[in-house]
Scaffold this motif. Sequence first.
Motif, PDB file in Angstrom:
ATOM      1  N   LEU A   8       0.760  -1.192   0.180  1.00  0.00           N
ATOM      2  CA  LEU A   8       0.088  -0.036   0.046  1.00  0.00           C
ATOM      3  C   LEU A   8       0.851   1.231   0.025  1.00  0.00           C
ATOM      4  CD1 LEU A   8      -2.987   1.098   0.282  1.00  0.00           C
ATOM      5  CD2 LEU A   8      -2.403   1.298   2.778  1.00  0.00           C
ATOM      6  N   VAL A   9       0.707   1.944  -0.836  1.00  0.00           N
ATOM      7  CA  VAL A   9       1.408   3.277  -0.987  1.00  0.00           C
ATOM      8  C   VAL A   9       0.497   4.556  -0.503  1.00  0.00           C
ATOM      9  CG1 VAL A   9       2.416   4.879  -2.377  1.00  0.00           C
ATOM     10  CG2 VAL A   9       2.600   2.568  -3.047  1.00  0.00           C
ATOM     11  N   VAL A  10       1.060   5.138   0.546  1.00  0.00           N
ATOM     12  CA  VAL A  10       0.262   6.389   1.315  1.00  0.00           C
ATOM     13  C   VAL A  10       1.027   7.545   0.875  1.00  0.00           C
ATOM     14  CG1 VAL A  10      -0.339   7.311   3.417  1.00  0.00           C
ATOM     15  CG2 VAL A  10      -0.351   4.747   3.195  1.00  0.00           C
ATOM     16  N   SER A  11       0.335   8.431   0.027  1.00  0.00           N
ATOM     17  CA  SER A  11       0.786   9.419  -0.434  1.00  0.00           C
ATOM     18  C   SER A  11       0.042  10.741   0.362  1.00  0.00           C
ATOM     19  CB  SER A  11       0.398   9.858  -1.776  1.00  0.00           C
ATOM     20  OG  SER A  11       0.796   8.844  -2.658  1.00  0.00           O
ATOM     21  N   TYR A  12       0.961  11.752   0.681  1.00  0.00           N
ATOM     22  CA  TYR A  12       0.576  13.014   1.357  1.00  0.00           C
ATOM     23  C   TYR A  12       0.563  14.150   0.544  1.00  0.00           C
ATOM     24  CZ  TYR A  12       1.380  10.019   5.372  1.00  0.00           C
ATOM     25  OH  TYR A  12       1.199   9.003   6.126  1.00  0.00           O
ATOM     26  N   ASP A  13      -0.351  15.043   1.195  1.00  0.00           N
ATOM     27  CA  ASP A  13      -0.288  16.640   0.286  1.00  0.00           C
ATOM     28  C   ASP A  13       1.165  16.863  -0.093  1.00  0.00           C
ATOM     29  OD1 ASP A  13      -2.807  16.232   0.326  1.00  0.00           O
ATOM     30  OD2 ASP A  13      -3.205  17.459   2.051  1.00  0.00           O
ATOM     31  N   ASN A  14       1.837  17.000   0.728  1.00  0.00           N
ATOM     32  CA  ASN A  14       3.414  17.360   0.468  1.00  0.00           C
ATOM     33  C   ASN A  14       4.059  16.588  -0.360  1.00  0.00           C
ATOM     34  OD1 ASN A  14       4.081  15.027   1.996  1.00  0.00           O
ATOM     35  ND2 ASN A  14       5.040  16.263   3.507  1.00  0.00           N
ATOM     36  N   LYS A  15       3.577  15.682  -1.239  1.00  0.00           N
ATOM     37  CA  LYS A  15       4.112  14.847  -2.005  1.00  0.00           C
ATOM     38  C   LYS A  15       4.732  13.608  -1.650  1.00  0.00           C
ATOM     39  CE  LYS A  15       2.856  17.715  -5.859  1.00  0.00           C
ATOM     40  NZ  LYS A  15       1.740  18.291  -5.493  1.00  0.00           N
ATOM     41  N   GLN A  16       5.058  13.429  -0.375  1.00  0.00           N
ATOM     42  CA  GLN A  16       5.665  12.642   0.062  1.00  0.00           C
ATOM     43  C   GLN A  16       4.724  11.154   0.164  1.00  0.00           C
ATOM     44  OE1 GLN A  16       6.296  12.401   4.538  1.00  0.00           O
ATOM     45  NE2 GLN A  16       7.630  10.744   4.585  1.00  0.00           N
ATOM     46  N   ALA A  17       5.575   9.886  -0.221  1.00  0.00           N
ATOM     47  CA  ALA A  17       4.813   8.745  -0.523  1.00  0.00           C
ATOM     48  C   ALA A  17       5.479   7.803   0.450  1.00  0.00           C
ATOM     49  CB  ALA A  17       4.777   8.319  -1.818  1.00  0.00           C
ATOM     50  N   VAL A  18       4.897   6.929   1.174  1.00  0.00           N
ATOM     51  CA  VAL A  18       5.091   5.823   2.046  1.00  0.00           C
ATOM     52  C   VAL A  18       4.689   4.523   1.600  1.00  0.00           C
ATOM     53  CG1 VAL A  18       5.811   5.125   4.444  1.00  0.00           C
ATOM     54  CG2 VAL A  18       5.540   7.705   3.833  1.00  0.00           C
ATOM     55  N   GLU A  19       5.420   3.526   1.601  1.00  0.00           N
ATOM     56  CA  GLU A  19       5.212   2.381   1.254  1.00  0.00           C
ATOM     57  C   GLU A  19       5.100   1.321   2.544  1.00  0.00           C
ATOM     58  OE1 GLU A  19       7.105   0.528  -2.036  1.00  0.00           O
ATOM     59  OE2 GLU A  19       6.563   1.996  -3.267  1.00  0.00           O
ATOM     60  N   PHE A  20       3.945   0.587   2.507  1.00  0.00           N
ATOM     61  CA  PHE A  20       3.941  -0.457   3.521  1.00  0.00           C
ATOM     62  C   PHE A  20       3.582  -1.739   3.024  1.00  0.00           C
ATOM     63  CE2 PHE A  20       2.351   3.633   5.645  1.00  0.00           C
ATOM     64  CZ  PHE A  20       3.315   3.623   6.739  1.00  0.00           C
ATOM     65  N   THR A  21       3.971  -2.912   3.618  1.00  0.00           N
ATOM     66  CA  THR A  21       3.512  -4.324   2.993  1.00  0.00           C
ATOM     67  C   THR A  21       2.255  -4.589   3.675  1.00  0.00           C
ATOM     68  OG1 THR A  21       4.677  -5.508   4.854  1.00  0.00           O
ATOM     69  CG2 THR A  21       5.856  -5.023   2.926  1.00  0.00           C
ATOM     70  N   ALA A  22       1.479  -5.345   3.174  1.00  0.00           N
ATOM     71  CA  ALA A  22       0.065  -5.758   3.769  1.00  0.00           C
ATOM     72  C   ALA A  22       0.271  -6.488   5.057  1.00  0.00           C
ATOM     73  CB  ALA A  22      -0.456  -6.559   2.538  1.00  0.00           C
ATOM     74  N   GLU A  23       1.503  -7.392   5.079  1.00  0.00           N
ATOM     75  CA  GLU A  23       1.648  -8.046   6.099  1.00  0.00           C
ATOM     76  C   GLU A  23       1.869  -7.259   7.346  1.00  0.00           C
ATOM     77  OE1 GLU A  23       4.821 -11.443   7.831  1.00  0.00           O
ATOM     78  OE2 GLU A  23       5.375 -10.459   5.936  1.00  0.00           O
ATOM     79  N   PHE A  24       2.699  -6.206   6.942  1.00  0.00           N
ATOM     80  CA  PHE A  24       3.077  -5.170   8.218  1.00  0.00           C
ATOM     81  C   PHE A  24       1.727  -4.585   8.705  1.00  0.00           C
ATOM     82  CE2 PHE A  24       4.256  -0.823   9.997  1.00  0.00           C
ATOM     83  CZ  PHE A  24       4.936  -1.304  10.596  1.00  0.00           C
ATOM     84  N   LEU A  25       0.879  -4.189   7.686  1.00  0.00           N
ATOM     85  CA  LEU A  25      -0.264  -3.466   8.081  1.00  0.00           C
ATOM     86  C   LEU A  25      -1.386  -4.373   8.710  1.00  0.00           C
ATOM     87  CD1 LEU A  25      -0.766  -1.402   4.992  1.00  0.00           C
ATOM     88  CD2 LEU A  25       0.094  -0.705   7.272  1.00  0.00           C
ATOM     89  N   ARG A  26      -1.145  -5.530   8.277  1.00  0.00           N
ATOM     90  CA  ARG A  26      -2.230  -6.645   8.829  1.00  0.00           C
ATOM     91  C   ARG A  26      -1.983  -6.986  10.139  1.00  0.00           C
ATOM     92  NH1 ARG A  26      -5.117  -9.167  11.245  1.00  0.00           N
ATOM     93  NH2 ARG A  26      -6.287 -10.800  10.971  1.00  0.00           N
ATOM     94  N   VAL A  27      -0.586  -7.231  10.672  1.00  0.00           N
ATOM     95  CA  VAL A  27      -0.300  -7.657  11.723  1.00  0.00           C
ATOM     96  C   VAL A  27      -0.016  -6.375  12.908  1.00  0.00           C
ATOM     97  CG1 VAL A  27       0.988  -9.387  11.006  1.00  0.00           C
ATOM     98  CG2 VAL A  27       2.359  -7.419  11.586  1.00  0.00           C
ATOM     99  N   ASN A  28      -0.206  -5.267  12.470  1.00  0.00           N
ATOM    100  CA  ASN A  28      -0.312  -3.857  13.037  1.00  0.00           C
ATOM    101  C   ASN A  28      -1.743  -3.147  13.042  1.00  0.00           C
ATOM    102  OD1 ASN A  28       2.370  -3.626  14.631  1.00  0.00           O
ATOM    103  ND2 ASN A  28       2.981  -3.733  12.452  1.00  0.00           N
ATOM    104  N   SER A  29      -2.674  -3.880  12.619  1.00  0.00           N
ATOM    105  CA  SER A  29      -4.044  -3.494  12.570  1.00  0.00           C
ATOM    106  C   SER A  29      -4.350  -2.631  13.844  1.00  0.00           C
ATOM    107  CB  SER A  29      -4.981  -4.486  12.099  1.00  0.00           C
ATOM    108  OG  SER A  29      -6.236  -3.876  12.096  1.00  0.00           O
ATOM    109  N   PRO A  30      -5.063  -1.496  13.834  1.00  0.00           N
ATOM    110  CA  PRO A  30      -5.289  -0.803  14.936  1.00  0.00           C
ATOM    111  C   PRO A  30      -6.735  -1.356  15.474  1.00  0.00           C
ATOM    112  CG  PRO A  30      -6.129   0.650  12.700  1.00  0.00           C
ATOM    113  CD  PRO A  30      -5.220  -0.666  12.701  1.00  0.00           C
ATOM    114  N   SER A  31      -7.124  -2.385  14.848  1.00  0.00           N
ATOM    115  CA  SER A  31      -8.419  -3.093  15.362  1.00  0.00           C
ATOM    116  C   SER A  31      -8.363  -3.511  16.927  1.00  0.00           C
ATOM    117  CB  SER A  31      -8.975  -4.149  14.447  1.00  0.00           C
ATOM    118  OG  SER A  31      -8.123  -5.257  14.448  1.00  0.00           O
TER     119      SER A  31
END
Length: 108
Positions: A8-31
Motif C-alpha cells: 500500500l502506498v500512502v501519499s501525502y499532500d506534501n508529495k511524500q509517499a510511504v510504502e507499507f507491506t500488507a503483512e506489516f499493516l495486517r499484523v499492526n492493524s489498529p483494530s
Amino acid sequence: MKQDKRTLVVSYDNKQAVEFTAEFLRVNSPSAEVQGHAPHQRKTVAGKRQVQIIGVEPVGNYAVKLVFDDLHNTGIFTWSYFDDLNRGRSKLWERYLKELEAKGLSRD
C-alpha cells in the motif's frame, strides 16, 4: 495500492509517499481484534506473509478501512496512525518477529 495487492502506498499532500507491506499493516492493524482494549491484550497475528489487501475504503477525510484477503476489515487506519507506523516501522517489525519466535509461531 500496488497491483500485487501486497503493498500500500500512502501519499501525502506534501508529495511524500510511504510504502507499507500488507503483512506489516495486517499484523499492526489498529483494530481491537489485534490491539485489544489495553496493551496487555495485544495479539500476535501469525501466518500473514502472503496476505493481500483487497479493498481500501475511505472513512471521512481522516482514515481508510483496509480489507485483507483473510477478511479482516475492522481496523480504521487514520493518517496519523500511518505516520506512527512509518516512524516506528523498524521497532514494530523487530517486536513482531521476536513475539513470533517466543510463541513458536511463523509468518507463513
